[in-house]
Design a protein around this motif. Sequence first.
Motif, PDB file in Angstrom:
ATOM      1  N   TRP A  96    -103.552  24.602  26.193  1.00  0.00           N
ATOM      2  CA  TRP A  96    -103.851  25.566  27.252  1.00  0.00           C
ATOM      3  C   TRP A  96    -104.143  26.935  26.654  1.00  0.00           C
ATOM      4  O   TRP A  96    -103.611  27.290  25.592  1.00  0.00           O
ATOM      5  CB  TRP A  96    -102.661  25.706  28.209  1.00  0.00           C
ATOM      6  CG  TRP A  96    -102.435  24.502  29.091  1.00  0.00           C
ATOM      7  CD1 TRP A  96    -103.114  23.313  29.074  1.00  0.00           C
ATOM      8  CD2 TRP A  96    -101.436  24.364  30.110  1.00  0.00           C
ATOM      9  NE1 TRP A  96    -102.613  22.452  30.010  1.00  0.00           N
ATOM     10  CE2 TRP A  96    -101.584  23.075  30.665  1.00  0.00           C
ATOM     11  CE3 TRP A  96    -100.439  25.206  30.599  1.00  0.00           C
ATOM     12  CZ2 TRP A  96    -100.764  22.610  31.690  1.00  0.00           C
ATOM     13  CZ3 TRP A  96     -99.618  24.748  31.617  1.00  0.00           C
ATOM     14  CH2 TRP A  96     -99.780  23.462  32.165  1.00  0.00           C
ATOM     15  N   ARG A  97    -104.969  27.691  27.335  1.00  0.00           N
ATOM     16  CA  ARG A  97    -105.202  29.088  26.963  1.00  0.00           C
ATOM     17  C   ARG A  97    -104.370  29.958  27.904  1.00  0.00           C
ATOM     18  O   ARG A  97    -104.719  30.149  29.059  1.00  0.00           O
ATOM     19  CB  ARG A  97    -106.681  29.443  27.073  1.00  0.00           C
ATOM     20  CG  ARG A  97    -106.990  30.907  26.758  1.00  0.00           C
ATOM     21  CD  ARG A  97    -108.455  31.220  27.018  1.00  0.00           C
ATOM     22  NE  ARG A  97    -108.731  32.648  26.868  1.00  0.00           N
ATOM     23  CZ  ARG A  97    -109.889  33.231  27.181  1.00  0.00           C
ATOM     24  NH1 ARG A  97    -110.890  32.492  27.648  1.00  0.00           N
ATOM     25  NH2 ARG A  97    -110.061  34.524  27.031  1.00  0.00           N
ATOM     26  N   LEU A 145    -103.386  33.188  33.322  1.00  0.00           N
ATOM     27  CA  LEU A 145    -102.910  34.564  33.132  1.00  0.00           C
ATOM     28  C   LEU A 145    -101.541  34.717  33.780  1.00  0.00           C
ATOM     29  O   LEU A 145    -101.399  34.661  35.003  1.00  0.00           O
ATOM     30  CB  LEU A 145    -103.889  35.571  33.738  1.00  0.00           C
ATOM     31  CG  LEU A 145    -103.507  37.050  33.570  1.00  0.00           C
ATOM     32  CD1 LEU A 145    -103.439  37.436  32.095  1.00  0.00           C
ATOM     33  CD2 LEU A 145    -104.483  37.948  34.317  1.00  0.00           C
ATOM     34  N   THR A 159    -113.770  25.779  31.036  1.00  0.00           N
ATOM     35  CA  THR A 159    -112.800  26.567  30.269  1.00  0.00           C
ATOM     36  C   THR A 159    -111.909  27.343  31.227  1.00  0.00           C
ATOM     37  O   THR A 159    -112.400  28.116  32.051  1.00  0.00           O
ATOM     38  CB  THR A 159    -113.518  27.551  29.330  1.00  0.00           C
ATOM     39  OG1 THR A 159    -114.379  26.816  28.461  1.00  0.00           O
ATOM     40  CG2 THR A 159    -112.498  28.326  28.502  1.00  0.00           C
ATOM     41  N   THR A 160    -110.611  27.122  31.122  1.00  0.00           N
ATOM     42  CA  THR A 160    -109.649  27.757  32.024  1.00  0.00           C
ATOM     43  C   THR A 160    -108.711  28.660  31.242  1.00  0.00           C
ATOM     44  O   THR A 160    -108.189  28.267  30.199  1.00  0.00           O
ATOM     45  CB  THR A 160    -108.828  26.701  32.784  1.00  0.00           C
ATOM     46  OG1 THR A 160    -109.706  25.891  33.574  1.00  0.00           O
ATOM     47  CG2 THR A 160    -107.799  27.364  33.696  1.00  0.00           C
ATOM     48  N   THR A 161    -108.487  29.854  31.775  1.00  0.00           N
ATOM     49  CA  THR A 161    -107.470  30.760  31.244  1.00  0.00           C
ATOM     50  C   THR A 161    -106.338  30.865  32.255  1.00  0.00           C
ATOM     51  O   THR A 161    -106.588  31.051  33.453  1.00  0.00           O
ATOM     52  CB  THR A 161    -108.037  32.161  30.985  1.00  0.00           C
ATOM     53  OG1 THR A 161    -109.126  32.078  30.078  1.00  0.00           O
ATOM     54  CG2 THR A 161    -106.968  33.073  30.402  1.00  0.00           C
ATOM     55  N   GLU A 201    -102.524  33.617  28.623  1.00  0.00           N
ATOM     56  CA  GLU A 201    -102.476  35.031  28.277  1.00  0.00           C
ATOM     57  C   GLU A 201    -101.441  35.730  29.151  1.00  0.00           C
ATOM     58  O   GLU A 201    -100.989  35.192  30.166  1.00  0.00           O
ATOM     59  CB  GLU A 201    -103.855  35.673  28.421  1.00  0.00           C
ATOM     60  CG  GLU A 201    -104.879  35.070  27.469  1.00  0.00           C
ATOM     61  CD  GLU A 201    -106.199  35.803  27.484  1.00  0.00           C
ATOM     62  OE1 GLU A 201    -106.323  36.829  28.201  1.00  0.00           O
ATOM     63  OE2 GLU A 201    -107.124  35.359  26.776  1.00  0.00           O
ATOM     64  N   ALA A 215    -108.935  37.915  30.412  1.00  0.00           N
ATOM     65  CA  ALA A 215    -108.809  36.500  30.745  1.00  0.00           C
ATOM     66  C   ALA A 215    -110.140  35.916  31.207  1.00  0.00           C
ATOM     67  O   ALA A 215    -110.421  34.731  30.978  1.00  0.00           O
ATOM     68  CB  ALA A 215    -107.747  36.308  31.823  1.00  0.00           C
ATOM     69  N   ALA A 232    -114.375  32.432  30.087  1.00  0.00           N
ATOM     70  CA  ALA A 232    -113.719  31.446  30.943  1.00  0.00           C
ATOM     71  C   ALA A 232    -114.575  31.121  32.158  1.00  0.00           C
ATOM     72  O   ALA A 232    -115.346  31.962  32.649  1.00  0.00           O
ATOM     73  CB  ALA A 232    -112.357  31.962  31.405  1.00  0.00           C
ATOM     74  N   VAL A 256    -109.986  31.335  36.028  1.00  0.00           N
ATOM     75  CA  VAL A 256    -108.758  32.033  35.652  1.00  0.00           C
ATOM     76  C   VAL A 256    -107.703  31.724  36.706  1.00  0.00           C
ATOM     77  O   VAL A 256    -107.920  31.956  37.903  1.00  0.00           O
ATOM     78  CB  VAL A 256    -108.973  33.557  35.553  1.00  0.00           C
ATOM     79  CG1 VAL A 256    -107.640  34.260  35.271  1.00  0.00           C
ATOM     80  CG2 VAL A 256    -109.993  33.885  34.465  1.00  0.00           C
TER      81      VAL A 256
END
Length: 275
Positions: free
Chosen positions: A35-36, A6, A2-4, A38, A56, A60, A63
């Motif tokens: 995509w996530r 930022l 899981t990738t955030t 923020e 973030a 995750a 990040v």
Amino acid sequence: MTTTILLVGHGSRNQTGNDEIKAFKQQWQQQHPDWRIELCYIELADVLLPEGLQHAAQGADRVIVIPLILSAAGHVKAEIPEHIAEVRERFPQVEFVYAPHIGANSEILKVLKNSLKSVMQKLAMPDPKNTGVIILGRGSSDRVANGELAKLARWLYEDTEHELIDIAFTGITHPRLETAIQRQVNLGMTQIAILPYYLFTGLLIERITLQVTRLQTQYPQIAIASGSYFGFDKAVFKLLDQRVFETDDPVAPKMLECDGCQYRELAIQHVHHDH
């Protein structure tokens, strides 16, 4: 995994500027619905960097921190890395990847060239040899950050027929816009195109508008026109996409001092062809 992602904006006392960054983030998210993404700010806004990093990191594995900033000065070189180092201690299980800022590169050169073309149309397409150009940046105490404008000015000179391309700054360092205008008038320019080197609106953009209006009155014999800030230009979105993809590609060419040269462009084409 899981990738955030930022996105780190500068932040402005002008709420319209902060709202534009939010709208920019939303448009980028629409381009990549899986995509996530923020958003946080360095200062002068509601969600600041420490809070943004912590949020973030929650849920995750990785990040990717991307500064939505044109030039690398204190914020990019010191402040953001310090906050990343602090949040790494709180979230040791999360990988934090610090991607390059926007920077002065061939994509940003395209934005400047498009801006110059738009200003020339405002001026009724005069002779470029008699039309001076001024790239107007924010200004920094970091000489490398200021030097990025000089690099772009040289690239623009080599890619156009304009014989006089200067740089100026709205604060901190010199020359200022008024001095650059005076120099170009003294050197015989009959038109002057001002190209703001900014991503979004803010108090400084408002100041530039007032300065240009005053200078047009001060030099009635000279046609002076200003372009717009970069905003939602597709080249900026493209650069952010590259920042994300490069974190997954160990052989992708990174941001180098030779960025924009023909040899690096060939290297990028070779990598893309191999893929």
